[in-house]
Design a protein around this motif. Structure first.
Motif, mmCIF file in Angstrom:
data_model
loop_
_atom_site.group_PDB
_atom_site.id
_atom_site.type_symbol
_atom_site.label_atom_id
_atom_site.label_comp_id
_atom_site.label_asym_id
_atom_site.label_seq_id
_atom_site.Cartn_x
_atom_site.Cartn_y
_atom_site.Cartn_z
ATOM 1 N N ARG A 65 9.048 -1.842 4.529
ATOM 2 C CA ARG A 65 8.975 -1.228 3.215
ATOM 3 C C ARG A 65 9.361 -2.246 2.145
ATOM 4 O O ARG A 65 10.263 -3.064 2.346
ATOM 5 N N LEU A 66 8.676 -2.169 1.000
ATOM 6 C CA LEU A 66 8.993 -3.106 -0.082
ATOM 7 C C LEU A 66 10.424 -2.912 -0.546
ATOM 8 O O LEU A 66 11.124 -3.880 -0.862
ATOM 9 N N ALA A 98 8.373 2.881 -2.219
ATOM 10 C CA ALA A 98 8.383 3.121 -0.774
ATOM 11 C C ALA A 98 7.157 2.536 -0.113
ATOM 12 O O ALA A 98 6.873 2.831 1.036
ATOM 13 N N GLY A 99 6.411 1.709 -0.854
ATOM 14 C CA GLY A 99 5.179 1.184 -0.300
ATOM 15 C C GLY A 99 5.428 0.249 0.864
ATOM 16 O O GLY A 99 6.397 -0.511 0.888
ATOM 17 N N GLY A 143 0.810 -1.209 0.000
ATOM 18 C CA GLY A 143 0.000 0.000 0.000
ATOM 19 C C GLY A 143 0.840 1.253 0.000
ATOM 20 O O GLY A 143 2.008 1.258 0.400
ATOM 21 N N ASP A 144 0.222 2.351 -0.479
ATOM 22 C CA ASP A 144 0.827 3.686 -0.389
ATOM 23 C C ASP A 144 2.230 3.744 -0.968
ATOM 24 O O ASP A 144 3.213 3.893 -0.270
ATOM 25 N N GLN A 176 17.370 -7.093 -0.474
ATOM 26 C CA GLN A 176 17.972 -8.388 -0.190
ATOM 27 C C GLN A 176 17.454 -9.484 -1.121
ATOM 28 O O GLN A 176 17.772 -10.651 -0.936
ATOM 29 N N ALA A 177 16.631 -9.102 -2.100
ATOM 30 C CA ALA A 177 16.027 -10.082 -3.008
ATOM 31 C C ALA A 177 16.908 -10.269 -4.246
ATOM 32 O O ALA A 177 17.910 -9.578 -4.446
#
Length: 443
Positions: free
Chosen positions: A170-171, A146-147, A137-138, A177-178
């Motif tokens: 935060r995403l 920055a969601g 979200g957001d 780290q992905a």
């Protein structure tokens, strides 16, 4: 069933009784003290008013208690607690109010129970699905998004967080780290396949994303599915299909050749050589067809190592455009590319021909070249029908084809060429329709 006595009747009877009591007392005192009516009235009221007040308070106290109970149950309803009910012993209007209030509580309680059961069922299904689900979200869900993560199921936690809770993070923090392949797939936008890892650790994923508004705020749902095991199963099935196709093609060619050779030998034995040129021509035609068929499969199976050299973009694109229609989007990089020109030309020819065969208008078949830090992206785009999930899943598998006369080697050969150059290939449907195939190569 008792006699129903309304509130108005009860209060009227009470007031009338008190007035009658006052009159009786006044008349009695008037006989005892004749000529002193005012004194008698005052004395009677002095006796009656306290009695009236006490009686009124006794009557009002349970009603006030009921109102307080009603206020308490309404507060409980607001808090989601529907376990309370009320009791009113009288048979009047307040009894109707209490009955309606209790009925409302029963309805809300049943609805809440059904809702809780549905939520438990849905949560069990979502938590146990093999598809990783992230609700963000957001904020944008790109690599720099920055969601905040609102929800993540078990698969998402295991895939992106080593099993730890992701909600509230935060995403962008999780993506740092992905796998870089996942970050790039999110930056690219839309749905599509991407590959992470190398060699035996290579994994194939499908990314889907949907945007919607929740409580007036923008959210995005990300669905990440691992397809490696399914693709391997499909590959086994495809190889079985390949064996059947090759066997069928060989039989279709060898049976006529055998027959024609026998017929030719019989004509020579009889001395009837006038039909030999026609028989030999047919044998030559079938042999060339069989040779072309075998070479097509052999070219895929024995792709030579690429011979990397500098290749200026204008000349390379001109050679492509002379063989298949295309529109160049944007500007070409001024620096020459470094790849095997022959192999890359073959890969892009396959992709461009597929784009034309997708039903796209010829003017919408475009090629775009972009440079990113350390990467070269060559994108082939069209406005055709795109691909459904099943086709996207299998499109890169060798010999898989949805075309009646297709060999299923075009995309697979492009993938082999990209991987031989140290890169990879991705597929994704475009917003507004069509497909985008991207060759990602080291710059």
């Amino acid at each position: 069933m008792g006699i129903r006595l309304s509130l108005v009747t009860r209060w009227t009877a009470l007031v009338g009784t008190l007035l009658a009591l006052g009159i009786i007392i006044a008349l009695g005192l008037d006989h005892l003290l004749p000529g002193r009516a005012l004194l008698v009235l005052v004395l009677s009221l002095t006796c009656v008013v306290p009695i009236a007040v006490i009686t009124m308070r006794a009557q009002i106290r349970p009603i006030l208690s009921l109102f307080r109970a009603l206020e308490g149950t309404v507060t409980s309803y607001k808090d989601g607690d529907f376990s309370f009910s009320l009791h009113w012993p009288q048979n009047d209007e307040l009894a109707d109010l209490v009955a309606a209030h209790n009925a409302l509580g029963n309805v809300l309680r049943e609805q809440r129970l059904a809702l809780v059961q549905r939520e438990l069922l849905l949560d069990t299904m979502v938590q146990n699905t093999p598809v990783a689900m992230l609700l963000v979200g957001d904020g944008a869900s790109g690599a720099g998004g920055a969601g905040a993560i609102v929800y993540a199921n078990v698969s998402a936690r295991q895939m992106l967080g080593d099993g730890r809770k992701l909600e509230g993070h935060r995403l962008s923090e999780i993506l740092s780290q992905a796998s870089p392949a996942l970050v790039e797939a999110l930056e690219r936008g839309g749905d599509g396949l991407f590959t992470a890892g190398e060699g035996e650790d290579e994994e194939v994923y499908h990314l889907a994303r949907r945007s919607f508004s929740l409580n007036g705020r923008k959210h995005e749902l990300l669905l990440l599915r691992q397809l490696t095991h399914e693709l391997r199963r499909q590959e086994v099935q495809t190889w079985k299909k390949v064996i059947r196709v090759i066997s069928h093609e060989l039989n279709n060619s060898l049976a006529p050749l055998t027959s024609l050779a026998h017929s030719g030998a019989e004509l020579v034995r009889r001395g009837q050589t006038e039909r030999l040129p026609q028989i030999l021509e047919t044998i030559e035609e079938r042999t060339r067809h069989l040779e072309s068929f075998i070479l097509g499969y052999a070219r895929f199976a024995k792709l030579p190592s690429p011979r990397i050299e500098e290749c200026p973009w204008p000349g390379f694109i001109s050679r492509l455009a002379s063989q298949v229609g295309l529109t160049v989007a944007g500007t070409l990089p001024p620096e020459p590319a470094r790849f095997d020109p022959a192999q890359m030309e073959q890969a892009l020819l396959n992709l461009l021909k597929n784009a034309h065969e997708s039903g796209s208008p010829a003017a919408d078949v475009t090629l775009q070249v972009r440079l990113a830090p350390g990467l070269l992206r060559i994108e082939v785009m069209d406005r055709g029908q795109g691909m459904n999930d099943a086709v996207l899943t299998n499109a890169l598998v060798p010999f898989y084809s949805t075309k009646r006369s297709g060999t299923g080697l075009g995309l697979a050969l492009a993938r082999e060429i990209a991987e031989a150059h140290g890169g990879r290939i991705t597929l994704g449907n475009r917003d507004g329709g069509g497909l985008m195939v991207t060759l990602i190569l080291p710059a």
